[in-house]
Design an enzyme around this catalytic site. Structure first.
Site, PDB file in Angstrom:
ATOM      1  N   HIS A 106      43.154  60.067  -1.422  1.00 52.26           N
ATOM      2  CA  HIS A 106      44.058  61.210  -1.472  1.00 52.26           C
ATOM      3  C   HIS A 106      45.361  60.793  -2.171  1.00 52.26           C
ATOM      4  O   HIS A 106      45.595  59.613  -2.413  1.00 52.26           O
ATOM      5  CB  HIS A 106      44.354  61.710  -0.057  1.00 52.26           C
ATOM      6  CG  HIS A 106      43.183  62.394   0.573  1.00 52.26           C
ATOM      7  ND1 HIS A 106      42.548  61.917   1.687  1.00 52.26           N
ATOM      8  CD2 HIS A 106      42.524  63.532   0.229  1.00 52.26           C
ATOM      9  CE1 HIS A 106      41.557  62.725   2.016  1.00 52.26           C
ATOM     10  NE2 HIS A 106      41.515  63.714   1.146  1.00 52.26           N
ATOM     11  N   LYS A 117      33.087  73.244   5.666  1.00 50.69           N
ATOM     12  CA  LYS A 117      34.031  73.234   6.798  1.00 50.69           C
ATOM     13  C   LYS A 117      34.209  74.638   7.400  1.00 50.69           C
ATOM     14  O   LYS A 117      34.354  74.783   8.612  1.00 50.69           O
ATOM     15  CB  LYS A 117      35.386  72.694   6.338  1.00 50.69           C
ATOM     16  CG  LYS A 117      35.368  71.208   6.063  1.00 50.69           C
ATOM     17  CD  LYS A 117      35.427  70.438   7.359  1.00 50.69           C
ATOM     18  CE  LYS A 117      35.256  68.968   7.176  1.00 50.69           C
ATOM     19  NZ  LYS A 117      35.123  68.239   8.433  1.00 50.69           N
ATOM     20  N   TYR A 129      33.136  71.470  -0.255  1.00 55.00           N
ATOM     21  CA  TYR A 129      33.671  70.906   0.989  1.00 55.00           C
ATOM     22  C   TYR A 129      34.207  72.038   1.881  1.00 55.00           C
ATOM     23  O   TYR A 129      33.936  72.087   3.087  1.00 55.00           O
ATOM     24  CB  TYR A 129      34.787  69.929   0.621  1.00 55.00           C
ATOM     25  CG  TYR A 129      35.583  69.359   1.753  1.00 55.00           C
ATOM     26  CD1 TYR A 129      35.094  68.296   2.502  1.00 55.00           C
ATOM     27  CD2 TYR A 129      36.860  69.846   2.054  1.00 55.00           C
ATOM     28  CE1 TYR A 129      35.844  67.744   3.523  1.00 55.00           C
ATOM     29  CE2 TYR A 129      37.616  69.300   3.072  1.00 55.00           C
ATOM     30  CZ  TYR A 129      37.104  68.239   3.809  1.00 55.00           C
ATOM     31  OH  TYR A 129      37.865  67.705   4.826  1.00 55.00           O
ATOM     32  N   SER A 164      39.986  71.566   8.041  1.00 54.20           N
ATOM     33  CA  SER A 164      41.035  71.052   7.155  1.00 54.20           C
ATOM     34  C   SER A 164      41.823  72.207   6.547  1.00 54.20           C
ATOM     35  O   SER A 164      41.268  73.281   6.293  1.00 54.20           O
ATOM     36  CB  SER A 164      40.378  70.258   6.040  1.00 54.20           C
ATOM     37  OG  SER A 164      41.325  69.982   5.046  1.00 54.20           O
ATOM     38  N   SER A 165      43.097  71.965   6.250  1.00 55.56           N
ATOM     39  CA  SER A 165      43.921  73.019   5.642  1.00 55.56           C
ATOM     40  C   SER A 165      43.433  73.359   4.229  1.00 55.56           C
ATOM     41  O   SER A 165      43.781  74.414   3.706  1.00 55.56           O
ATOM     42  CB  SER A 165      45.384  72.583   5.593  1.00 55.56           C
ATOM     43  OG  SER A 165      45.510  71.437   4.792  1.00 55.56           O
ATOM     44  N   CYS A 166      42.630  72.465   3.603  1.00 58.16           N
ATOM     45  CA  CYS A 166      42.206  72.801   2.231  1.00 58.16           C
ATOM     46  C   CYS A 166      41.056  73.796   2.204  1.00 58.16           C
ATOM     47  O   CYS A 166      40.509  74.071   1.138  1.00 58.16           O
ATOM     48  CB  CYS A 166      41.934  71.565   1.386  1.00 58.16           C
ATOM     49  SG  CYS A 166      40.808  70.448   2.114  1.00 58.16           S
TER      50      CYS A 166
END
Ligand SMILES: NC(=O)c1ccc[n+]([C@@H]2O[C@H](COP(=O)([O-])OP(=O)(O)OC[C@H]3O[C@@H](n4cnc5c(N)ncnc54)[C@H](OP(=O)(O)O)[C@@H]3O)[C@@H](O)[C@H]2O)c1
Length: 307
Positions: free
Chosen positions: A180, A141, A137, A108-110
């Protein structure tokens, strides 16, 4: 991937997994292995081992994960770390043990540093501190990305990972405690319209900028990469365009047709100030998004709230 190849889509009931299944079925792939979390708990090591032994999938899309918005990430910190590590450790390791030909892992980009230069290039991973609210999280990832990379380096496997931006689309979550920003706004404006509320209160200042991609575009991108890409760089998937949260709120207000006001609760956290992906790598690999934001939100609003 041959049309008859056995493909396991982990997390097929979720927003990403269901979009991958729609895409694969549209392309004529029918030998799909699909299990809900009740049928196969991917945090359970021995269950995952016997699943791979019995099913022997040739290709794996790993879209199963514990996912949520800022509040859920911050409140269920231990769950986000433990469950995501367990799911990906089990699936990636058993994919290696059972000779899976290719695996695609959804990162994920986060997971990029909170203050990464913009737009964010793939090489910025692990160059700075993470956003504290979703650190557990992100740590999980990042471990998944590194598992793919290091299994390739040590064992010669063909495991790739991708960094999607914020997604929206069918099968998204609308529970306001875990959702979200985009689906939460759709729900709030929709409910405010029908209950004729004078104003809608939203979290934060409205100034952070975010990028949004329709999940059907993401599925197209994953399908494309599964055919065209091999490598250890986790590929960004996005539109390359961002919008402020305030602009997004105004757009959704207009799509929903809500006539009241918007107020901002600035005591609530904003999260990362800007998150825009550099999408030049995936463009160079021959893929670009096709669903424009306004058109995508209109479609989702109609499908979810007006049918
Ligand atoms: N949503 C986004 O904006 C976004 C952005 C970037 C990256 N991603 C990544 O994309 C992936 C999928 O996200 P999503 O939005 O599709 O999530 P989602 O809608 O919440 O779906 C999660 C999926 O994971 C499955 N799952 C969760 N825990 C499981 C367990 N213990 N055992 C087996 N299956 C389990 C769920 O199965 P059940 O329904 O059967 O429980 C569900 O199918 C994640 O890796 C996420 O990090 C998402």
């Amino acid at each position: 991937m041959e049309k008859r190849s056995k493909i396991y889509v982990a997390g097929h009931t979720g927003m990403v997994g269901s979009a991958l299944v729609r895409k694969l079925q549209k392309e004529g792939y029918s030998n799909l292995v699909l299990k809900t979390s009740c049928e196969l708990d991917l945090t359970n090591q021995s269950a995952v081992e016997s699943f791979f032994r019995n099913e022997n999938p040739e290709y794996v899309f790993l879209a199963a994960a514990r996912v949520g918005g800022i509040e859920a990430n911050n409140k269920y910190r231990a769950n986000f770390l433990y469950e995501n590590l367990m799911i990906q450790n089990n699936v990636i390791h058993q994919s290696y043990v059972h000779g899976v030909k290719k695996l695609l892992f959804l990162a994920s980009s986060c997971i990029y540093p909170k203050l990464a230069p913009q737009p964010i290039k793939e090489e910025y991973l692990l160059t700075g501190k993470l956003e504290p609210t979703n650190e557990p999280y992100a740590i999980a990832k990042i471990a998944g990305v590194k598992m793919c990379e290091n299994y390739n380096l040590q064992y010669g496997s063909n495991f790739i990972s991708v960094m999607p931006t914020n997604l929206y689309g069918p099968n998204d979550h609308y529970d306001l405690k875990t959702s979200h920003v985009l689906p939460a706004m759709l729900r709030r404006f929709h409910e405010a319209k029908f209950s004729q509320k004078e104003f809608v209160e939203l979290w934060g200042s409205g100034t952070p900028r975010r990028e949004f991609l329709h999940v059907d575009d993401l599925a197209e991108a994953c399908y494309h990469l599964m055919h065209k890409y091999e490598g250890n760089v986790s590929v960004n998937i996005g539109t390359g365009k961002d919008i402020s949260i305030e602009e997004l709120a105004i757009l959704i207000k207009e799509i929903v047709g809500y006539k009241g006001e918007i107020s901002w609760d600035t005591t609530k956290p904003d999260g990362t100030p800007r998150k825009l992906l550099d999408v030049s790598l995936i463009h160079s690999l021959g893929w670009k998004h096709s669903i424009k934001l306004k058109e995508g939100i209109k479609k989702v609003y109609k499908e979810r709230f007006l049918n």
